[in-house]
Design a protein around this motif. Structure first.
Motif, PDB file in Angstrom:
ATOM      1  N   SER A   1       0.846  -1.187   0.000  1.00  0.00           N
ATOM      2  CA  SER A   1       0.000   0.000   0.000  1.00  0.00           C
ATOM      3  C   SER A   1       0.887   1.243   0.000  1.00  0.00           C
ATOM      4  CB  SER A   1      -0.901  -0.004   1.241  1.00  0.00           C
ATOM      5  OG  SER A   1      -1.576   1.218   1.347  1.00  0.00           O
ATOM      6  N   PRO A   2       0.571   2.277  -0.814  1.00  0.00           N
ATOM      7  CA  PRO A   2       1.412   3.484  -0.881  1.00  0.00           C
ATOM      8  C   PRO A   2       1.630   4.139   0.465  1.00  0.00           C
ATOM      9  CG  PRO A   2      -0.169   3.461  -2.686  1.00  0.00           C
ATOM     10  CD  PRO A   2      -0.551   2.322  -1.774  1.00  0.00           C
ATOM     11  N   GLN A   3       0.663   4.019   1.366  1.00  0.00           N
ATOM     12  CA  GLN A   3       0.835   4.684   2.655  1.00  0.00           C
ATOM     13  C   GLN A   3       1.954   4.073   3.488  1.00  0.00           C
ATOM     14  OE1 GLN A   3      -2.463   4.134   5.382  1.00  0.00           O
ATOM     15  NE2 GLN A   3      -3.059   2.211   4.352  1.00  0.00           N
ATOM     16  N   PHE A   4       2.373   2.837   3.105  1.00  0.00           N
ATOM     17  CA  PHE A   4       3.469   2.191   3.847  1.00  0.00           C
ATOM     18  C   PHE A   4       4.802   2.220   3.103  1.00  0.00           C
ATOM     19  CE2 PHE A   4      -0.419  -0.085   5.301  1.00  0.00           C
ATOM     20  CZ  PHE A   4      -0.418   0.401   6.604  1.00  0.00           C
ATOM     21  N   ILE A   5       4.807   2.808   1.871  1.00  0.00           N
ATOM     22  CA  ILE A   5       6.085   2.877   1.141  1.00  0.00           C
ATOM     23  C   ILE A   5       6.954   4.004   1.690  1.00  0.00           C
ATOM     24  CG2 ILE A   5       7.118   3.351  -1.127  1.00  0.00           C
ATOM     25  CD1 ILE A   5       4.854   1.853  -2.407  1.00  0.00           C
ATOM     26  N   ASN A   6       6.344   5.072   2.176  1.00  0.00           N
ATOM     27  CA  ASN A   6       7.077   6.176   2.830  1.00  0.00           C
ATOM     28  C   ASN A   6       8.086   6.830   1.911  1.00  0.00           C
ATOM     29  OD1 ASN A   6       5.686   5.654   5.225  1.00  0.00           O
ATOM     30  ND2 ASN A   6       7.218   4.107   5.823  1.00  0.00           N
ATOM     31  N   GLY A   7       7.736   6.928   0.680  1.00  0.00           N
ATOM     32  CA  GLY A   7       8.633   7.588  -0.245  1.00  0.00           C
ATOM     33  C   GLY A   7       8.355   7.128  -1.647  1.00  0.00           C
ATOM     34  N   ILE A   8       9.284   7.389  -2.494  1.00  0.00           N
ATOM     35  CA  ILE A   8       9.135   6.982  -3.885  1.00  0.00           C
ATOM     36  C   ILE A   8       9.555   5.537  -4.002  1.00  0.00           C
ATOM     37  CG2 ILE A   8       9.903   7.403  -6.252  1.00  0.00           C
ATOM     38  CD1 ILE A   8      10.430  10.279  -5.412  1.00  0.00           C
ATOM     39  N   ASN A   9       8.685   4.713  -4.559  1.00  0.00           N
ATOM     40  CA  ASN A   9       8.991   3.300  -4.763  1.00  0.00           C
ATOM     41  C   ASN A   9      10.047   3.196  -5.854  1.00  0.00           C
ATOM     42  OD1 ASN A   9       9.075   0.589  -5.219  1.00  0.00           O
ATOM     43  ND2 ASN A   9       6.867   0.285  -5.339  1.00  0.00           N
ATOM     44  N   GLN A  10      11.220   2.850  -5.446  1.00  0.00           N
ATOM     45  CA  GLN A  10      12.311   2.745  -6.405  1.00  0.00           C
ATOM     46  C   GLN A  10      12.358   1.374  -7.062  1.00  0.00           C
ATOM     47  OE1 GLN A  10      14.282   5.311  -7.254  1.00  0.00           O
ATOM     48  NE2 GLN A  10      13.116   6.610  -5.843  1.00  0.00           N
ATOM     49  N   GLY A  11      11.613   0.422  -6.573  1.00  0.00           N
ATOM     50  CA  GLY A  11      11.597  -0.887  -7.188  1.00  0.00           C
ATOM     51  C   GLY A  11      11.521  -1.983  -6.158  1.00  0.00           C
ATOM     52  N   TYR A  12      11.836  -3.206  -6.687  1.00  0.00           N
ATOM     53  CA  TYR A  12      11.739  -4.389  -5.838  1.00  0.00           C
ATOM     54  C   TYR A  12      13.014  -5.197  -5.994  1.00  0.00           C
ATOM     55  CZ  TYR A  12       6.870  -3.024  -5.872  1.00  0.00           C
ATOM     56  OH  TYR A  12       5.716  -2.306  -5.752  1.00  0.00           O
ATOM     57  N   LYS A  13      13.362  -5.873  -4.949  1.00  0.00           N
ATOM     58  CA  LYS A  13      14.514  -6.761  -4.992  1.00  0.00           C
ATOM     59  C   LYS A  13      14.013  -8.188  -4.838  1.00  0.00           C
ATOM     60  CE  LYS A  13      17.785  -3.362  -3.193  1.00  0.00           C
ATOM     61  NZ  LYS A  13      18.750  -3.023  -2.138  1.00  0.00           N
ATOM     62  N   LEU A  14      14.324  -9.020  -5.876  1.00  0.00           N
ATOM     63  CA  LEU A  14      13.962 -10.427  -5.872  1.00  0.00           C
ATOM     64  C   LEU A  14      15.187 -11.196  -5.385  1.00  0.00           C
ATOM     65  CD1 LEU A  14      12.240 -10.502  -9.386  1.00  0.00           C
ATOM     66  CD2 LEU A  14      11.325  -9.701  -7.207  1.00  0.00           C
ATOM     67  N   ILE A  15      15.016 -12.000  -4.342  1.00  0.00           N
ATOM     68  CA  ILE A  15      16.155 -12.618  -3.676  1.00  0.00           C
ATOM     69  C   ILE A  15      15.963 -14.116  -3.666  1.00  0.00           C
ATOM     70  CG2 ILE A  15      17.518 -12.671  -1.558  1.00  0.00           C
ATOM     71  CD1 ILE A  15      16.265  -9.960  -0.863  1.00  0.00           C
ATOM     72  N   ALA A  16      17.062 -14.866  -4.011  1.00  0.00           N
ATOM     73  CA  ALA A  16      17.052 -16.321  -3.943  1.00  0.00           C
ATOM     74  C   ALA A  16      18.345 -16.778  -3.292  1.00  0.00           C
ATOM     75  CB  ALA A  16      16.893 -16.933  -5.332  1.00  0.00           C
ATOM     76  N   TRP A  17      18.268 -17.815  -2.449  1.00  0.00           N
ATOM     77  CA  TRP A  17      19.469 -18.343  -1.817  1.00  0.00           C
ATOM     78  C   TRP A  17      19.269 -19.793  -1.457  1.00  0.00           C
ATOM     79  CZ3 TRP A  17      15.859 -15.345   0.555  1.00  0.00           C
ATOM     80  CH2 TRP A  17      15.312 -15.818   1.771  1.00  0.00           C
ATOM     81  N   GLU A  18      20.377 -20.541  -1.507  1.00  0.00           N
ATOM     82  CA  GLU A  18      20.333 -21.940  -1.148  1.00  0.00           C
ATOM     83  C   GLU A  18      20.168 -22.053   0.364  1.00  0.00           C
ATOM     84  OE1 GLU A  18      23.296 -24.498  -2.935  1.00  0.00           O
ATOM     85  OE2 GLU A  18      23.816 -22.888  -4.356  1.00  0.00           O
ATOM     86  N   PRO A  19      19.436 -23.050   0.838  1.00  0.00           N
ATOM     87  CA  PRO A  19      19.156 -23.138   2.293  1.00  0.00           C
ATOM     88  C   PRO A  19      20.403 -23.175   3.141  1.00  0.00           C
ATOM     89  CG  PRO A  19      17.692 -24.584   1.070  1.00  0.00           C
ATOM     90  CD  PRO A  19      18.671 -24.057   0.067  1.00  0.00           C
ATOM     91  N   THR A  20      21.437 -23.785   2.599  1.00  0.00           N
ATOM     92  CA  THR A  20      22.651 -23.919   3.428  1.00  0.00           C
ATOM     93  C   THR A  20      23.618 -22.762   3.226  1.00  0.00           C
ATOM     94  OG1 THR A  20      23.689 -25.229   1.682  1.00  0.00           O
ATOM     95  CG2 THR A  20      22.448 -26.425   3.387  1.00  0.00           C
ATOM     96  N   GLN A  21      23.288 -21.833   2.359  1.00  0.00           N
ATOM     97  CA  GLN A  21      24.221 -20.729   2.071  1.00  0.00           C
ATOM     98  C   GLN A  21      23.454 -19.411   2.102  1.00  0.00           C
ATOM     99  OE1 GLN A  21      26.320 -21.521  -1.559  1.00  0.00           O
ATOM    100  NE2 GLN A  21      27.079 -23.498  -0.876  1.00  0.00           N
TER     101      GLN A  21
END
Length: 1674
Positions: free
Chosen positions: A720-740
């Motif tokens: 929701s925009p009211q919780f972005i608290n600024g200009i939405n610069q984008g999103y970070k998609l993150i993936a990692w192996e369970p052991t690392q």
């Protein structure tokens, strides 16, 4: 009657003895003179001597000389002169005849060349004396030369040639009938005619004596009375002057032993105190070398009974005056006078008490009289004929004296002045006080302001300027008169300065010129003016508190435009502040634009599109008029865009909201004020962003799924925009192996504002692998929270290549293929596919599919000796993976490949080369990889080969570029090739090449800068490692660049050529200045990067120049006011703690004195206690904590004001008669002005003497003759000098008009009471001895330092009235003895008996210890070494030392020196920080470890010594940086391993951690052959903290000693104990010196020397030989 002594008569008897026995031999060189002395014989009279040779008489000739002493001289000897010589002696009186033993003469060196011989005088003339009247005197001179015929002798007298009296071939000079005029210096000169040889000269004196003749003789008969003195004359002349001897009755008068007999300088005899036994015959003998004369007289002594012809009278005298009690007598022998007071004998011929002197007339002189002298005095006259006596009474009044004289006073106008005149007097007399002012009597009765006390004190109330003058208190009484002077000065407040005028300056903006007229100073020199100012009718404030009192104008600068000003002044003297002057007319300055920006400009983001700006007006003093408003300008920060402006037209508004801004954008904002004159200065830029924050919730509805084997697809909804608290610069998609969890794969997705569902992908993942996935939203400030993790697996994919493909069991028609599972399965393996075909014939392909557990397969049905390509691939459900293939010949198994050949090197650069090569045997299969190895550095037999490069999948390669090499490094390359079987052997090594040079890649590390001294800094760095030289080591060096941190002055540089140098001291810097320093390395190609700049400050020093504008103004006759200005800042060299005024009398040898002014704000000093009317040299110097700076130059000359003079000095009476005296004197030691005249007063020193004789003399007079005096009387002489200020203090002296004066008797043994002993002085007291009827003028005191010192003069001018004196300038805690002598007009007394020895008290020491060094010992301690003061400077028993230390906080800034500068009244102690102290109670210490210091701090250290009395001065400060110290222990466990014949491997462990004292930066390895240390010792430096090193290029089979030392930033630590190691054996060097012997037709014997370097135990020799040409056709 008596007896006479006849003249001396001589009786002589003729005799003759015998010659000496024994034959003598004598030799002479050919051509030289033979001197043959006649043998000795005793005879009277002197015999006639004749010389003989071989029986023939030898007559004198041109070659033969017989001297006056009968010496035979043969000149220019020749061979025939050899022979036997003897003499014959004949006594003319008794006829005796004697012949001597022969003397044999040998002439040597005969036959040589007859070269000329320079003249020499063989027998020189002798000093001769002759009595006048003698017939003649002869002088002789025998000379030799060759040729003798050219020898010529000339005689001279006193330099003038002589022509007469010369004989015997000019060898003799005869003077007939010599007289006194013939006396003089005679010389003979021997020369060779017609020759350039210099003549020779010898001379002697002729003295002509005259016998004595009487000039004055005594009468034949002399009569004298007993006890009288008789003078008997006897004077004679002669040459030399005769001596006089007296005889009485034919007995010698021993004048030295008989005290009554005295021989006068003219020869006469004086007999004192005649006795009857003195009657007799007296003879006077005159005697000299020429003869004797005598004369005589008869002395008769007579006697008469005593009679007192004038007796003593009753007398009254004042205490301290002299009195003479008469007692004149007649009688013979002269009566002996004895004076008694009661039973006490005061003075007689044998007794003389101090102060009681028996005059020549018999009268008694009491000088000076004491109160206790009152009483009855009796004179007794006695001789051998009887006694007579007379008595009188003496009354002594206490002398009237001013004991508390008035003192010079300086009072403030309107107050009371009181002058005391305390008097002591005899209670029997009445005293009267008379006060005079400037010579006129004060009318005390008629002036109500003046009051005279009964005790003589004068009080003047309501003093004013009319009371200024010199006041004299005169005391009149029968007990004597006395007077003293004092000067009264009335000071008042100075008047107001007159006619002050203020005008606008025409030469400078914002300035007003103020002028005034100098006011009356209130009889006290002005010290300063105070200038007050009223701005815009505001209350008056002090503008300048210390305006130069000599100034009459001042320019007031720094005023504020658009304001009006009024000024007023007042003058200040030592009384206080005078009245203010009239106010000046009000002067207004024109308006100007504001010169300061608005203050405290603050910007804060209010929203994402607005910023609130707030400010305060410029300081009122910079508004320069009435403010009209403000201009605000702003723009995007950092972008090339124009400003936007806002105008605030209301000056009372001080905020503005900037709106319509770009969201979350940085803005630059400035504010300026303006008035009617224009726009002022903009404030400094402030920057501010519009607001923004990070999201507080994660994206919603996150879903992740794999789309293929390497990609995961994400979907999500935006927060929701009211919780972005600024200009939405984008999103970070993150993936990692369970052991690392730390290794995440992240993809940024731009925001999509159109769609509600966002989609993104993360690719490049591992195939068929599980990943946790999450999404977050971010703004520019940061990331929001992640969504909840979801577990996702990527899809299967085809597998990677199988591993380790190999062939074995190769037969003609079959072979076995083996492999391993793929490293990247990328899914679940379903099986393997294997296929084979004949090489390049795809139609022969055969394929088989195998299960996933099969890892080998036997291929059959092959054709023998045929090349096949075999492929193997793994399979998953997604299909076949990457194929692994290789070629193989059936029946021919693959083999290891052969080594590449023909290595060539080209394109050599600093960091790469190109290798060309020919491939080796491929091992019947394809080459999969090329491998390059290299030996790096100096190539030796045992150097290891390192893998430096690999090239794969290029089977047809024939060349390659080898990258990543080190510049200027030796390389030797070799190659290997790799196939399916393995790696080939290495190729032959390439030639050794060296890469090209390149500039260094890195700057020196660990650069530090420390203070070294006042003008130097100590720079240190870590040298480059050898691998980083990138060039010829000999060309590697360092360049240092340095300059002042403030940018002033030039930037300088220095080059250090030594590549291993780690430090450099930068010299010739300015004191107390901060410098910025950088270092770079360079080689022959160029320079590397500069190091980071380091900053350091030189040490504080003493000022290098004195204050400027030094002036001095005399304020009184004993004071002056000194003023000065500040030292130029560049010359201060530190914080000025205060000033010292140095002053001394011009052209005086006395030590300069100093006046201390503490604090750095004072600019003046009032010097007091100066000499009057003395010209002084004045200089001012400043001092810092280090010490005193240079004094101002040139010295200022100023003379104190004149005053009445001091007393004249050195009064003596060199001539005293019974009715006249002559006195001499010297000018006053303190003339206090120009002497205009002298006044001499003399009168009888008696109570009844009411008249005095006064005479005024010219200022050049130095003597005076007083006549018409009474005989045998005591007179008081007073001498005073006059300047323009009046008559000064008088000098007094007593004199007795008598000719019976003698030297004084010595004073009594001086004594010192124990309570009068101080550390540097003692109070010495003594009792005077008799003054010898000539009053004592002064005393002399000598001191002797025990145990072995000599007597030394301490004071030669102690007052004649003194019987005690303070002996100062003594050394503390030192033993002394003292003695005193008195001096009167006749001369000095003997010294008194020595005092008892005494020891002065202890005093605080005079010197500080000399600090020899202060060196860091550990990281928190320093080692201080010092040398105590010499024993004579300790002034007592040394009890210990004190060490003071404190941190210096100016390593980067000034630290403590900043304190107090803003406080003008700060004193010295306030401007420095406090010391900590250590007390050392062992006086034998010479070093101490000062510990518990703070790391990385600079400390100042000072020392002192102390004894029981106190502490001595502090030593000069020493500075040291704490935190860096050399290691205090050596590396541990040094071990040596013998690697080869030329290499030793050395290992060690670091020093213990507690002893490292900082980070170990490297090690130094010292190594040498065990038997030849001095010749072979070397050092290898490691600039890394490694714990091993390889020592290469050593001698084989040799014992080496190795020692290791660690070093850190502070320097080298100690070496370890040497450890022994030995290199391995190696092949010996060649045998030496091969030799062949015993050659036959069939054999030869061969021999040789052992090898110079056996490099191990020799086991034998191998002899190889072969014919050079065929033998028997073979």
């Amino acid at each position: 009657m008596g007896a006479l002594l006849q003249r001396q008569t001589e009786v002589q008897v003729a005799y003759m003895g015998s010659f000496e026995e024994g034959e003598k031999r004598q030799g002479v060189n050919h051509g030289e003179a033979a001197v043959i002395r006649a043998p000795r014989i005793s005879s009277f009279p002197r015999p006639q001597v004749t010389w003989f040779r071989d029986g023939r008489k030898i007559p004198p000739s041109s070659r033969i000389a017989i001297t006056l002493e009968n010496t035979l001289v043969i000149l220019s000897t020749v061979a025939p002169d050899a022979g036997r010589y003897y003499v014959q002696a004949v006594n003319d009186k008794n006829g005796d005849n004697k012949t001597s033993q022969p003397i044999t003469l040998a002439v040597e060196n005969v036959g040589g060349p007859a070269d000329p011989i320079a003249p020499t005088i063989i027998i020189p003339p002798k000093n001769t004396s002759v009595v006048a009247g003698t017939s003649e005197v002869t002088m002789e001179c025998v000379a030799n030369a060759r040729p003798l015929i050219k020898l010529h002798i000339v005689w001279k007298k006193d330099g003038a040639p002589l022509s007469s009296g010369i004989s015997d071939y000019n060898r003799r000079l005869t003077i007939a009938n010599p007289t006194v005029s013939d006396a003089g210096y005679y010389e003979c000169e021997a020369m060779l005619r017609s020759s350039s040889v210099a003549p020779v000269t010898r001379g002697a004196y002729l003295s002509v004596l005259e016998p004595p003749q009487f000039v004055r003789e005594p009468e034949r008969h002399i009569t004298a009375e007993m006890e009288k003195v008789v003078d008997i004359p006897c004077r004679a002349k002669g040459v030399p002057p005769p001596s006089i001897t007296w005889y009485k009755d034919a007995a010698l008068v021993e004048v030295g032993k008989l005290t009554r007999f005295k021989q006068r300088s003219d020869g006469g005899l004086q007999i004192s105190g005649l006795l009857p036994d003195d009657t007799g015959m007296l003879q006077c003998f005159a005697h000299n070398a020429a003869g004797e004369a005598q004369t005589s007289t008869y002395l008769a002594v007579t006697s008469i009974a005593p009679n007192i012809t004038r007796g003593p009278l009753d007398s009254t005298v004042i205490d301290g005056m002299s009195v003479v009690l008469a007692c004149e007598t007649s009688g013979a022998p002269r009566p002996a006078i004895t004076w008694q007071k009661g039973e006490r004998i005061l003075a007689s011929g044998s007794v003389q008490l101090p102060r009681f002197t028996l005059l020549e007339s018999g009268s008694l002189l009491i000088s000076p009289t004491h109160i206790s002298d009152a009483g009855t005095y009796t004179c007794l006259a006695t001789n051998s004929r009887g006694v007579d006596e007379a008595s009188a009474d003496l009354v002594v009044w206490a002398r009237t004296r001013i004991t508390k004289p008035p003192q010079d006073q300086s009072v403030i106008k309107g107050t009371q002045a009181s002058m005391v005149c305390g008097v002591t007097h005899d209670p029997r007399v009445t005293v009267r006080y008379v006060w005079e002012k400037d010579g006129a009597t004060l009318a005390v009765e008629t002036n109500p302001r003046i009051r005279l006390d009964r005790n003589g004190s004068l009080h003047i109330s309501q003093t004013w300027s009319g009371d200024i003058g010199t006041y004299t208190c005169r005391v009149l009484s029968a007990g004597g008169n006395d007077s003293r002077n004092a000067h009264l000065r009335v000071r008042q407040l100075p008047h107001a300065p007159e006619h002050p005028v203020a005008t606008l300056s025409t030469v400078e903006r914002r300035a007003i010129n103020l002028t005034w007229a100098k006011p009356f100073d209130g009889n006290s020199p002005l010290m300063r003016y105070i200038l007050e100012m009223s701005e815009n009718n505001a209350p008056w404030t002090i503008l300048l508190a210390s305006v130069d009192p000599e100034a009459t104008s001042v320019m007031v600068k720094g005023l504020v435009p658009a304001r009006s000003y009024q000024f007023r002044l007042c003058a200040v003297n030592d009384v206080g502040k005078g009245q203010f002057s009239k106010d000046t007319e009000r002067v207004s300055l024109p308006e100007e634009p504001p010169t300061a920006p608005p203050q405290n400009v603050i910007a804060s983001g209010r929203t994402n599109q607005s910023i609130m700006i707030q400010w305060q007006p410029p300081p009122e003093s910079h508004q320069n008029g009435i403010l009209k408003g403000y201009i605000i300008r702003y723009c995007l920060a950092g972008l090339p865009v124009g400003y936007q402006f806002k105008n605030i037209t209301d000056a009372d508004v001080n905020n503005l909201l900037l709106e319509d801004l770009i969201i979350w954008t940085n803005y630059e904002i400035e504010v300026a004020a303006y008035n009617s004159a224009g726009l002022g200065v903009y404030s400094s830029k402030v920057t501010e962003w519009t607001l923004q924050g990070v999201p507080t919730v994660p994206p919603g509805n996150v879903h992740a799924e794999a789309t293929n084997s390497t990609t995961i697809r994400f979907t999500w909804n935006a927060p929701s925009p009211q919780f972005i608290n600024g200009i939405n610069q984008g999103y970070k998609l993150i993936a990692w192996e369970p052991t690392q969890e730390e290794e995440v794969t992240m993809v940024t997705a731009r925001p999509n504002f159109q769609d509600s569902i966002h989609v993104g992908f993360v690719s490049g993942l591992k195939k068929f692998t599980e990943y946790f996935t999450s999404v977050l939203c971010f703004t520019t400030p940061g990331d929001g929270p992640r969504s909840s993790p979801q577990l996702v697996r990527t899809h299967e994919d085809v597998p990677g290549p199988v591993g380790h493909l190999s062939f074995n069991d190769i037969l003609d028609t079959s072979l076995k293929v083996s492999w391993q599972e793929p490293g990247e399965k990328n899914g679940i393996l379903t099986g393997y596919r294997i296929s084979w075909e004949e090489y390049n014939r795809t139609n022969t392909r055969v394929t088989h599919y195998l299960p996933n557990v099969t890892l080998e397969y036997r291929v059959t049905g092959l054709t023998a000796l045929t090349t096949y390509t075999i492929e193997v691939a793994a399979m998953t459900s997604k299909g076949q993976g990457q194929v692994s293939a290789s070629t193989i010949s059936s029946g021919v198994p693959p083999e290891l490949p052969g080594a590449p050949t023909n290595l060539g090197i080209s394109n050599i650069g600093p960091r790469s080369v190109t290798l060309q090569f020919r491939p080796g045997y491929d091992g019947k299969t394809s080459i999969s990889r090329w491998v390059v190895e290299a030996q790096v550095g100096v190539i030796g037999e045992s150097e290891e080969w390192l893998l430096i490069y690999q090239l794969g999948n290029e089977p047809d390669a024939r060349s390659m570029e080898v990258p990543d090499l080190n510049p200027f490094t030796y390389y030797s390359f070799r190659m290997r090739q790799v196939n399916i079987v393995g790696t080939s052997p290495p190729s032959q090594p390439s030639r050794k090449i060296q890469t090209l040079q390149a500039p260094p890649d890195m700057a020196p590390a660990n650069v530090t800068l420390r203070t070294a001294s006042e003008t130097s800094l100590w720079l240190r760095w870590m040298p480059l490692p050898e691998m980083e030289y990138n060039g010829n080591p000999e060309s590697v060096g360092y360049k240092i660049k340095y300059g002042r941190s403030d940018g002033h002055g030039k930037t300088l540089s220095h080059t250090v050529q030594d590549r291993v140098e780690r430090e450099y001291t930068i010299e010739d810097l300015e004191e107390w200045t901060e410098y910025r320093v950088q270092v770079q390395a360079f080689n022959a190609i160029g320079s590397g990067p500069w190091s980071q700049a380091v900053v350091g400050r030189t040490r504080e020093s003493v000022p290098s120049s004195g204050p400027t504008n030094v002036s001095a103004l005399a304020t009184t006759s004993s004071s002056m006011l000194v003023r000065w200005s500040e030292i130029p800042e560049a010359d201060r060299n530190g914080l000025v703690l205060g000033y010292k005024v140095r002053y001394k009398e011009k052209d005086s040898d006395s030590q300069a004195r100093f006046w201390l002014v503490e604090g750095n704000s004072s600019r003046s000093a009032q010097l007091t206690g100066l000499g009057k009317y003395v010209l002084y040299e004045v200089q001012v110097l400043a001092f810092t904590r280090i010490g005193d700076g240079s004094p101002s130059h040139p010295p200022i000359l100023e003379r104190t004001l004149d005053d009445v003079p001091g007393p004249p000095m050195g009064i003596l009476f060199p001539e005293v008669r019974t009715t006249s005296v002559r006195l001499i004197w010297q000018p006053p030691a303190a003339p206090n002005g120009i002497i205009l005249a002298y006044q001499i007063t003399h009168r009888l020193n008696a109570t009844t003497a009411n008249t005095a004789t006064v005479e005024v003399l010219a200022p050049s007079a130095r003597q005076y003759m007083a006549t018409g005096l009474k005989p045998e009387s005591v007179y008081l002489f007073r001498i005073t000098a006059q300047t323009r200020k009046g008559w000064g203090e008088a000098a007094e002296a007593l004199v007795v008009t008598t000719e019976k004066r003698d030297r004084p008797q010595p004073p009594s043994k001086p004594v010192v009471q124990q309570e009068d002993v101080k550390a540097r002085s003692v109070l010495l007291s003594w009792e005077p001895g008799s003054d010898g009827l000539s009053p004592v003028r002064y005393y002399t005191i000598q001191t002797r330092e025990l145990p072995s010192g000599r007597w030394a003069l301490h004071s030669a001018s102690v007052s004649h009235n003194a019987s005690a004196f303070t002996v100062d300038r003594l050394k503390p805690f030192t033993s002394y003895k003292f003695r005193v002598k008195a001096t009167n007009d006749i001369g000095d007394s003997e010294f008194s008996e020595e005092s008892e020895s005494l020891t002065t008290l202890q005093a605080a020491p005079d010197e500080a210890p000399a600090i020899l060094s202060v060196t860091p010992h550990t990281t928190t301690s320093v080692l201080i070494r010092w040398q105590p003061p010499s024993e004579d400077k300790i002034n007592g028993i040394l009890l210990g030392f004190r060490i003071r230390y404190r941190e210096l906080l100016y390593e980067g800034l000034r630290g403590f020196t900043l304190r107090g500068i803003n406080n003008p009244g700060a004193k010295w102690a306030e401007l420095t920080s406090l010391y900590s102290m250590r007390n050392l109670t062992r006086p034998s210490l010479t070093q101490y470890e000062l510990d518990n210091l703070s790391k990385h701090r600079r400390y100042e250290i000072r020392m002192s010594v102390y004894n029981a009395v106190g502490e001595g001065p502090l030593s000069p400060p020493q500075e040291v940086f704490v935190g860096e110290a050399v290691p205090t222990a050596a590396p541990q466990n040094v071990a040596i391993h013998s690697a080869t014949a030329t290499q030793l491997d050395v290992t060690w462990e670091p020093p213990p951690l507690d002893n490292q004292n900082g980070d170990i930066q490297g090690y130094k390895i010292y190594f040498w052959e065990a038997q030849r240390r001095n010749l072979t010792e070397k050092v290898k430096t490691l600039f890394l903290a490694e714990n091993s090193v390889k020592l290469k290029n050593l001698t084989g089979y040799t014992a080496y000693m190795v020692s290791v030392a660690a070093f850190n930033a502070a320097g080298d630590g100690p070496r370890s104990t040497p450890t022994r190691g030995q290199t391995q054996q190696a092949a010996p060097s060649a045998p030496g010196s091969v030799k062949f012997s015993e050659l036959t037709t069939t054999s030869v014997n061969v021999s040789w020397d052992a090898p110079q370097f056996p490099n191990g135990p020799l086991e034998g020799y191998r002899l190889v030989y072969e014919p050079c040409t065929p033998v028997d056709g073979k």
